[in-house]
Write a protein that holds these residues in place. Structure first.
Motif, PDB file in Angstrom:
ATOM      1  N   UNK A  44       0.830  -1.217   0.000  1.00 28.06           N
ATOM      2  CA  UNK A  44       0.000   0.000   0.000  1.00 28.06           C
ATOM      3  C   UNK A  44       0.859   1.260   0.000  1.00 28.06           C
ATOM      4  N   UNK A  45       1.873   1.285   0.859  1.00 24.40           N
ATOM      5  CA  UNK A  45       2.688   2.499   0.962  1.00 24.40           C
ATOM      6  C   UNK A  45       3.642   2.643  -0.223  1.00 24.40           C
ATOM      7  N   UNK A  63      -4.170   4.658 -12.686  1.00 20.07           N
ATOM      8  CA  UNK A  63      -3.446   3.936 -13.739  1.00 20.07           C
ATOM      9  C   UNK A  63      -1.955   3.888 -13.429  1.00 20.07           C
ATOM     10  N   UNK A  64      -1.454   4.863 -12.689  1.00 20.20           N
ATOM     11  CA  UNK A  64      -0.053   4.834 -12.270  1.00 20.20           C
ATOM     12  C   UNK A  64       0.151   3.871 -11.110  1.00 20.20           C
ATOM     13  N   UNK A  65      -0.832   3.796 -10.211  1.00 21.40           N
ATOM     14  CA  UNK A  65      -0.731   2.922  -9.035  1.00 21.40           C
ATOM     15  C   UNK A  65      -0.768   1.445  -9.447  1.00 21.40           C
ATOM     16  N   UNK A  66      -1.558   1.128 -10.482  1.00 16.39           N
ATOM     17  CA  UNK A  66      -1.771  -0.272 -10.867  1.00 16.39           C
ATOM     18  C   UNK A  66      -0.456  -1.018 -11.153  1.00 16.39           C
ATOM     19  N   UNK A  67       0.395  -0.555 -12.098  1.00 15.15           N
ATOM     20  CA  UNK A  67       1.647  -1.287 -12.334  1.00 15.15           C
ATOM     21  C   UNK A  67       2.617  -1.177 -11.165  1.00 15.15           C
ATOM     22  N   UNK A  68       2.632  -0.017 -10.500  1.00 17.60           N
ATOM     23  CA  UNK A  68       3.581   0.190  -9.402  1.00 17.60           C
ATOM     24  C   UNK A  68       3.304  -0.761  -8.239  1.00 17.60           C
ATOM     25  N   UNK A  69       2.029  -0.926  -7.897  1.00 17.38           N
ATOM     26  CA  UNK A  69       1.691  -1.789  -6.759  1.00 17.38           C
ATOM     27  C   UNK A  69       1.931  -3.262  -7.096  1.00 17.38           C
ATOM     28  N   UNK A  70       1.656  -3.660  -8.354  1.00 23.59           N
ATOM     29  CA  UNK A  70       1.874  -5.064  -8.727  1.00 23.59           C
ATOM     30  C   UNK A  70       3.368  -5.399  -8.731  1.00 23.59           C
ATOM     31  N   UNK A  71       4.204  -4.489  -9.274  1.00 23.30           N
ATOM     32  CA  UNK A  71       5.655  -4.716  -9.258  1.00 23.30           C
ATOM     33  C   UNK A  71       6.163  -4.794  -7.818  1.00 23.30           C
ATOM     34  N   UNK A  72       5.662  -3.918  -6.957  1.00 27.12           N
ATOM     35  CA  UNK A  72       6.062  -3.955  -5.541  1.00 27.12           C
ATOM     36  C   UNK A  72       5.670  -5.275  -4.896  1.00 27.12           C
ATOM     37  N   UNK A  73       4.447  -5.750  -5.190  1.00 23.50           N
ATOM     38  CA  UNK A  73       3.970  -7.005  -4.597  1.00 23.50           C
ATOM     39  C   UNK A  73       4.822  -8.190  -5.049  1.00 23.50           C
ATOM     40  N   UNK A  74       5.125  -8.250  -6.355  1.00 17.84           N
ATOM     41  CA  UNK A  74       5.925  -9.360  -6.871  1.00 17.84           C
ATOM     42  C   UNK A  74       7.348  -9.312  -6.303  1.00 17.84           C
ATOM     43  N   UNK A  78       8.979 -12.388  -4.183  1.00 22.88           N
ATOM     44  CA  UNK A  78      10.180 -13.099  -4.622  1.00 22.88           C
ATOM     45  C   UNK A  78      11.296 -13.007  -3.586  1.00 22.88           C
ATOM     46  N   UNK A  79      11.453 -11.828  -2.979  1.00 25.46           N
ATOM     47  CA  UNK A  79      12.495 -11.676  -1.963  1.00 25.46           C
ATOM     48  C   UNK A  79      12.198 -12.553  -0.751  1.00 25.46           C
ATOM     49  N   UNK A  80      10.931 -12.619  -0.338  1.00 26.86           N
ATOM     50  CA  UNK A  80      10.575 -13.422   0.839  1.00 26.86           C
ATOM     51  C   UNK A  80      10.783 -14.909   0.599  1.00 26.86           C
ATOM     52  N   UNK A  81      10.692 -15.350  -0.672  1.00 23.17           N
ATOM     53  CA  UNK A  81      10.827 -16.773  -0.978  1.00 23.17           C
ATOM     54  C   UNK A  81      12.238 -17.181  -1.372  1.00 23.17           C
ATOM     55  N   UNK A  82      12.979 -16.282  -2.034  1.00 25.00           N
ATOM     56  CA  UNK A  82      14.247 -16.699  -2.625  1.00 25.00           C
ATOM     57  C   UNK A  82      15.486 -16.038  -2.032  1.00 25.00           C
ATOM     58  N   UNK A  83      15.325 -14.906  -1.356  1.00 27.80           N
ATOM     59  CA  UNK A  83      16.490 -14.166  -0.883  1.00 27.80           C
ATOM     60  C   UNK A  83      16.745 -14.433   0.593  1.00 27.80           C
ATOM     61  N   UNK A 173       1.456 -19.384  -6.772  1.00 22.25           N
ATOM     62  CA  UNK A 173       0.173 -19.028  -6.144  1.00 22.25           C
ATOM     63  C   UNK A 173       0.334 -17.849  -5.189  1.00 22.25           C
ATOM     64  N   UNK A 174       1.435 -17.865  -4.429  1.00 24.03           N
ATOM     65  CA  UNK A 174       1.694 -16.801  -3.465  1.00 24.03           C
ATOM     66  C   UNK A 174       1.859 -15.454  -4.179  1.00 24.03           C
ATOM     67  N   UNK A 175       2.566 -15.480  -5.330  1.00 24.34           N
ATOM     68  CA  UNK A 175       2.752 -14.247  -6.105  1.00 24.34           C
ATOM     69  C   UNK A 175       1.420 -13.754  -6.672  1.00 24.34           C
ATOM     70  N   UNK A 176       0.567 -14.701  -7.114  1.00 26.04           N
ATOM     71  CA  UNK A 176      -0.762 -14.317  -7.610  1.00 26.04           C
ATOM     72  C   UNK A 176      -1.574 -13.683  -6.486  1.00 26.04           C
ATOM     73  N   UNK A 177      -1.498 -14.267  -5.271  1.00 22.53           N
ATOM     74  CA  UNK A 177      -2.229 -13.723  -4.127  1.00 22.53           C
ATOM     75  C   UNK A 177      -1.759 -12.310  -3.794  1.00 22.53           C
ATOM     76  N   UNK A 178      -0.431 -12.085  -3.825  1.00 24.01           N
ATOM     77  CA  UNK A 178       0.091 -10.739  -3.557  1.00 24.01           C
ATOM     78  C   UNK A 178      -0.343  -9.764  -4.649  1.00 24.01           C
ATOM     79  N   UNK A 179      -0.439 -10.237  -5.891  1.00 22.13           N
ATOM     80  CA  UNK A 179      -0.914  -9.372  -6.980  1.00 22.13           C
ATOM     81  C   UNK A 179      -2.373  -8.972  -6.758  1.00 22.13           C
TER      82      UNK A 179
END
Length: 271
Positions: A44-45, A63-74, A78-83, A173-179
């Motif tokens: 959100x932030x 329209x600016x928030x839509x891609x920005x929030x999805x990229x942030x979520x993904x 990914x960091x929580x699962x792989x890093x 699935x987790x990435x889809x849920x965050x999206x």
């Protein structure tokens, strides 16, 4: 309340509140059951950068928030699962970066700068009909995805390790849920703003959990609670000339806390 319906902005506000309650009713239940409220707050932030991007490019901020929030979520997923980077540290960094980028982009645009408080705390009374149509489309996307992967999301929320053993692609699935959480943030920003998004995502879902553990029933109850509290808060904010977003969230929080206190007291008395 009925006499207020003659005003177009009130009708738009009620429609926006109900559409936001649909997103909360569905996604908020996953956020509460999966206990990913902190990630939702980070998304959100961080999405404030999208508001700055939309304003800088001269397009609808949503329209600016839509891609920005999805990229942030993904990125967070990914960091929580792989890093090996601590999850809360990365969320904090992305949280601060998103808000800083938003403020920088708004300051770079020449001319009158918008009131940041409008985006931070929202104003349901100024939602135009075009945004309601966009919210309707996003709600439709959320419903379709959840309907298609309902059983998989159910398994992911209650036993992720066992679901992985069964061969289900839990990371995807987790990435889809965050999206989907990111899409919900887009829907909610016009209603209550970034600061209060988390409250609207968590309180109706947490309240519905007091009555049932069935996920489908929780979603329906969460939608109903969200709609009723939004309309009631809207009416109170009109009567007392108070900020609508803050009033809606306070109504939800007070009712939830009072009910939880009474229920806990009743449980102790029985013991």
């Amino acid at each position: 309340m009925i006499e207020l319906m003659q005003y177009e902005f009130i009708r738009n506000a009620i429609a926006a509140g109900i559409l936001a309650s649909i997103a909360c009713g569905i996604i908020g239940v996953y956020v509460v059951v999966k206990r990913i409220v902190f990630i939702s707050g980070g998304i959100a932030h961080a999405s404030f950068g999208g508001i700055g991007l939309g304003y800088y490019l001269g397009i609808n901020p949503i329209l600016g928030v839509l891609p920005f929030s999805i990229v942030s979520a993904l990125s967070m997923g990914l960091v929580s699962k792989r890093s090996r980077l601590p999850e809360d540290t990365f969320i904090g960094i992305l949280w601060a970066m998103g808000m800083s980028i938003g403020i920088l982009l708004i300051s770079l645009k020449p001319g009158y700068a918008p009131d940041l408080m409008t985006y931070l705390f929202g104003n349901i009374l100024t939602v135009p009909f075009s945004d309601i149509l966009l919210m309707l489309i996003l709600d439709g996307v959320i419903i379709l995805v959840v309907y298609a992967f309902y059983k998989e999301f159910l398994a992911l929320c209650f036993d992720e390790e066992f679901t992985t053993v069964l061969g289900v692609p839990t990371e995807h699935l987790y990435l889809v849920l965050l999206s989907l959480i990111a899409l919900s943030v887009v829907v909610l920003i016009k209603v209550v703003g970034i600061i209060l998004v988390i409250a609207l995502l968590t309180i109706p879902a947490a309240f519905s959990r007091q009555f049932t553990s069935d996920l489908k029933k929780m979603m329906f109850l969460s939608f109903m609670f969200g709609s009723v509290f939004t309309c009631f808060g809207l009416w109170l904010s009109y009567v007392f000339d108070a900020p609508s977003g803050a009033t809606i969230v306070l109504i939800m929080a007070v009712v939830y806390l009072l009910y939880s206190s009474v229920r806990n007291t009743g449980s102790r008395d029985k013991v």
